[in-house]
Design a protein around this motif. Structure first.
Motif, PDB file in Angstrom:
ATOM      1  N   GLN A   1       0.844  -1.179   0.000  1.00  0.00           N
ATOM      2  CA  GLN A   1       0.000   0.000   0.000  1.00  0.00           C
ATOM      3  C   GLN A   1       0.889   1.241   0.000  1.00  0.00           C
ATOM      4  OE1 GLN A   1      -2.847  -0.005   3.191  1.00  0.00           O
ATOM      5  NE2 GLN A   1      -3.609  -2.056   2.731  1.00  0.00           N
ATOM      6  N   ARG A   2       0.359   2.322  -0.540  1.00  0.00           N
ATOM      7  CA  ARG A   2       1.118   3.566  -0.569  1.00  0.00           C
ATOM      8  C   ARG A   2       1.483   3.996   0.854  1.00  0.00           C
ATOM      9  NH1 ARG A   2      -0.748   9.202  -3.601  1.00  0.00           N
ATOM     10  NH2 ARG A   2       1.259  10.244  -3.437  1.00  0.00           N
ATOM     11  N   ASP A   3       2.711   4.425   1.000  1.00  0.00           N
ATOM     12  CA  ASP A   3       3.274   4.865   2.281  1.00  0.00           C
ATOM     13  C   ASP A   3       3.637   3.729   3.226  1.00  0.00           C
ATOM     14  OD1 ASP A   3       3.220   7.532   1.565  1.00  0.00           O
ATOM     15  OD2 ASP A   3       1.222   7.858   2.388  1.00  0.00           O
ATOM     16  N   ASP A   4       3.518   2.448   2.760  1.00  0.00           N
ATOM     17  CA  ASP A   4       4.143   1.364   3.518  1.00  0.00           C
ATOM     18  C   ASP A   4       5.638   1.634   3.573  1.00  0.00           C
ATOM     19  OD1 ASP A   4       1.817  -0.019   3.893  1.00  0.00           O
ATOM     20  OD2 ASP A   4       2.220  -1.572   2.403  1.00  0.00           O
ATOM     21  N   LEU A   5       6.307   1.093   4.565  1.00  0.00           N
ATOM     22  CA  LEU A   5       7.758   1.230   4.685  1.00  0.00           C
ATOM     23  C   LEU A   5       8.411  -0.116   4.410  1.00  0.00           C
ATOM     24  CD1 LEU A   5       7.983   3.490   7.860  1.00  0.00           C
ATOM     25  CD2 LEU A   5       8.073   4.173   5.459  1.00  0.00           C
ATOM     26  N   LEU A   6       9.243  -0.156   3.379  1.00  0.00           N
ATOM     27  CA  LEU A   6       9.924  -1.368   2.958  1.00  0.00           C
ATOM     28  C   LEU A   6      11.338  -1.367   3.538  1.00  0.00           C
ATOM     29  CD1 LEU A   6       9.789  -3.879   1.080  1.00  0.00           C
ATOM     30  CD2 LEU A   6      10.679  -2.416  -0.753  1.00  0.00           C
ATOM     31  N   LEU A   7      11.654  -2.362   4.359  1.00  0.00           N
ATOM     32  CA  LEU A   7      12.963  -2.439   5.013  1.00  0.00           C
ATOM     33  C   LEU A   7      13.855  -3.379   4.224  1.00  0.00           C
ATOM     34  CD1 LEU A   7      11.687  -2.826   8.696  1.00  0.00           C
ATOM     35  CD2 LEU A   7      12.140  -0.726   7.427  1.00  0.00           C
ATOM     36  N   LEU A   8      14.907  -2.833   3.620  1.00  0.00           N
ATOM     37  CA  LEU A   8      15.784  -3.620   2.763  1.00  0.00           C
ATOM     38  C   LEU A   8      17.214  -3.622   3.283  1.00  0.00           C
ATOM     39  CD1 LEU A   8      14.631  -2.545  -0.818  1.00  0.00           C
ATOM     40  CD2 LEU A   8      14.073  -4.649   0.410  1.00  0.00           C
ATOM     41  N   LEU A   9      17.868  -4.772   3.184  1.00  0.00           N
ATOM     42  CA  LEU A   9      19.263  -4.944   3.572  1.00  0.00           C
ATOM     43  C   LEU A   9      20.093  -5.177   2.325  1.00  0.00           C
ATOM     44  CD1 LEU A   9      21.656  -5.612   5.523  1.00  0.00           C
ATOM     45  CD2 LEU A   9      20.776  -7.955   5.570  1.00  0.00           C
ATOM     46  N   GLY A  10      21.189  -4.431   2.177  1.00  0.00           N
ATOM     47  CA  GLY A  10      22.050  -4.648   1.029  1.00  0.00           C
ATOM     48  C   GLY A  10      23.204  -3.669   1.006  1.00  0.00           C
ATOM     49  N   GLN A  11      23.977  -3.719  -0.081  1.00  0.00           N
ATOM     50  CA  GLN A  11      25.105  -2.812  -0.217  1.00  0.00           C
ATOM     51  C   GLN A  11      24.632  -1.482  -0.797  1.00  0.00           C
ATOM     52  OE1 GLN A  11      28.130  -5.126  -2.377  1.00  0.00           O
ATOM     53  NE2 GLN A  11      29.113  -5.451  -0.398  1.00  0.00           N
ATOM     54  N   ARG A  12      25.418  -0.434  -0.515  1.00  0.00           N
ATOM     55  CA  ARG A  12      24.987   0.930  -0.812  1.00  0.00           C
ATOM     56  C   ARG A  12      24.599   1.130  -2.269  1.00  0.00           C
ATOM     57  NH1 ARG A  12      28.782   5.753   1.102  1.00  0.00           N
ATOM     58  NH2 ARG A  12      27.982   5.009   3.096  1.00  0.00           N
ATOM     59  N   GLN A  13      25.440   0.678  -3.215  1.00  0.00           N
ATOM     60  CA  GLN A  13      25.159   0.934  -4.623  1.00  0.00           C
ATOM     61  C   GLN A  13      23.890   0.219  -5.073  1.00  0.00           C
ATOM     62  OE1 GLN A  13      26.907   3.226  -6.520  1.00  0.00           O
ATOM     63  NE2 GLN A  13      25.056   2.964  -7.744  1.00  0.00           N
ATOM     64  N   ASP A  14      23.683  -1.021  -4.604  1.00  0.00           N
ATOM     65  CA  ASP A  14      22.471  -1.753  -4.963  1.00  0.00           C
ATOM     66  C   ASP A  14      21.238  -1.052  -4.412  1.00  0.00           C
ATOM     67  OD1 ASP A  14      23.779  -3.844  -6.339  1.00  0.00           O
ATOM     68  OD2 ASP A  14      24.245  -4.840  -4.453  1.00  0.00           O
ATOM     69  N   LEU A  15      21.343  -0.538  -3.196  1.00  0.00           N
ATOM     70  CA  LEU A  15      20.231   0.185  -2.604  1.00  0.00           C
ATOM     71  C   LEU A  15      19.936   1.472  -3.382  1.00  0.00           C
ATOM     72  CD1 LEU A  15      21.261  -0.380   1.104  1.00  0.00           C
ATOM     73  CD2 LEU A  15      19.085  -1.117   0.111  1.00  0.00           C
ATOM     74  N   ARG A  16      21.000   2.166  -3.801  1.00  0.00           N
ATOM     75  CA  ARG A  16      20.814   3.388  -4.580  1.00  0.00           C
ATOM     76  C   ARG A  16      20.136   3.087  -5.910  1.00  0.00           C
ATOM     77  NH1 ARG A  16      26.647   6.525  -3.821  1.00  0.00           N
ATOM     78  NH2 ARG A  16      26.207   7.439  -1.766  1.00  0.00           N
ATOM     79  N   ASP A  17      20.591   2.012  -6.576  1.00  0.00           N
ATOM     80  CA  ASP A  17      20.022   1.649  -7.878  1.00  0.00           C
ATOM     81  C   ASP A  17      18.547   1.296  -7.729  1.00  0.00           C
ATOM     82  OD1 ASP A  17      22.481   2.056  -9.025  1.00  0.00           O
ATOM     83  OD2 ASP A  17      23.015  -0.077  -9.090  1.00  0.00           O
ATOM     84  N   PHE A  18      18.218   0.580  -6.658  1.00  0.00           N
ATOM     85  CA  PHE A  18      16.816   0.218  -6.438  1.00  0.00           C
ATOM     86  C   PHE A  18      15.984   1.490  -6.172  1.00  0.00           C
ATOM     87  CE2 PHE A  18      13.388  -0.853  -3.430  1.00  0.00           C
ATOM     88  CZ  PHE A  18      12.658  -1.743  -4.209  1.00  0.00           C
ATOM     89  N   ALA A  19      16.515   2.402  -5.357  1.00  0.00           N
ATOM     90  CA  ALA A  19      15.794   3.639  -5.046  1.00  0.00           C
ATOM     91  C   ALA A  19      15.567   4.458  -6.310  1.00  0.00           C
ATOM     92  CB  ALA A  19      16.581   4.453  -4.022  1.00  0.00           C
TER      93      ALA A  19
END
Length: 220
Positions: free
Chosen positions: A199-217
Motif C-alpha cells: 500500500q502507498r506509504d508502507d515502509l519497505l525495510l531492505l538490507l544490502g550494499q549501498r550501490q544496490d540500494l541506490r540503484d533500487f531507489a
C-alpha cells in the motif's frame, strides 16, 4: 555484564557530551560527567549521577573522579586537541576497558587511534552524511549502516508500487537485496516470500550494499 548497570564516564559536557550523558542516564546507567568549566558542570549536575569539575589532562584528577572504575568512557571534547589527546591517554593508563573519543580532524583521528582508543567518532560528519542520504532520495525515510558496505534502508512505497505484491518486486534478483519486512504504521505485515500486497506509504525495510540500494531507489 548487565548492560543496565554499567558505569560510564563522559569527559566534556558541551552539547554533544551532555546529550550522551543524559541519554545514558535515562537508560538507567550510572554516569560520571567531567568538565573543567564550572558553569557546564553546574548546568548538568541534575541530569546524571555524578558531576565534577576536573582537568582531564591530569591522570590524578580522573582517578579521583572515579573514572578508573568506569566500564566505558567517552572523550566528548573536540575543540581542545591537547586536552582531548591527554584525556584519552589518561583513560587508557587508568585501565578503562572501553574508550570512545570525538575527533574533529583526520590528524586528530589518527592520533587517537594510535593511543588505542576503541572507537573514534565524528558526530557532525556522521550526522551530515546521514541527513544528505535522506535528503537525496525522498523515498528514503531513514537508514542504518551495518559496516562492510551494508545498510538497512527504510523506503517509503510510492504510488507507482501501490497494489503490487512484495514477491513481485525486483529487489532480490536484480538488485541483490534482502527484504527484512514491511511496516504499515506500527504493524509488521510481510517479509520475503509472503504474498503481501503493498500500500502507498508502507515502509519497505531492505538490507544490502549501498550501490544496490541506490540503484533500487532510483528505479522507484
Amino acid at each position: 555484564m548487565n548492560m543496565k548497570n554499567r558505569t560510564f564516564g563522559v569527559i566534556g559536557l558541551g552539547n554533544f557530551g551532555a546529550t550522551v550523558a543524559a541519554e545514558l542516564t535515562r537508560f538507567g546507567n550510572h554516569v560520571i560527567g567531567i568538565d573543567s568549566d564550572e558553569k557546564q558542570v553546574t548546568r548538568h549536575a541534575d541530569s546524571m549521577a555524578q558531576t565534577m569539575i576536573a582537568d582531564a589532562r591530569e591522570e590524578a584528577a580522573l582517578r579521583e573522579a572515579g573514572l578508573a572504575e568506569c566500564d566505558v568512557a567517552l572523550v566528548a571534547m573536540g575543540s581542545d586537541l591537547e586536552a582531548s589527546i591527554l584525556a584519552a591517554m589518561n583513560l587508557k593508563l587508568l585501565g578503562v576497558e572501553k574508550v570512545w573519543a570525538k575527533a574533529t580532524t583526520k590528524t586528530h583521528h589518527r592520533i587517537l587511534s594510535k593511543l588505542g582508543v576503541d572507537r573514534v567518532i565524528h558526530p557532525e560528519v556522521e550526522v551530515g552524511q546521514h541527513i544528505a542520504q535522506v535528503l537525496h532520495n525522498p523515498l528514503v525515510r531513514d537508514y542504518v549502516s551495518l559496516g562492510n558496505g551494508y545498510h538497512v534502508v527504510n523506503f517509503r512505497i510510492p504510488e507507482a508500487l501501490e497494489g503490487k505484491a512484495l514477491k513481485d518486486l525486483p529487489h532480490t534478483e536484480k538488485y541483490k537485496l534482502r527484504c527484512i519486512g514491511v511496516m504499515r504504521g506500527s504493524e509488521f505485515v510481510g517479509q520475503d516470500g509472503d504474498s503481501c500486497e503493498l500500500q502507498r506509504d508502507d515502509l519497505l525495510l531492505l538490507l544490502g550494499q549501498r550501490q544496490d540500494l541506490r540503484d533500487f531507489a532510483t528505479s522507484l
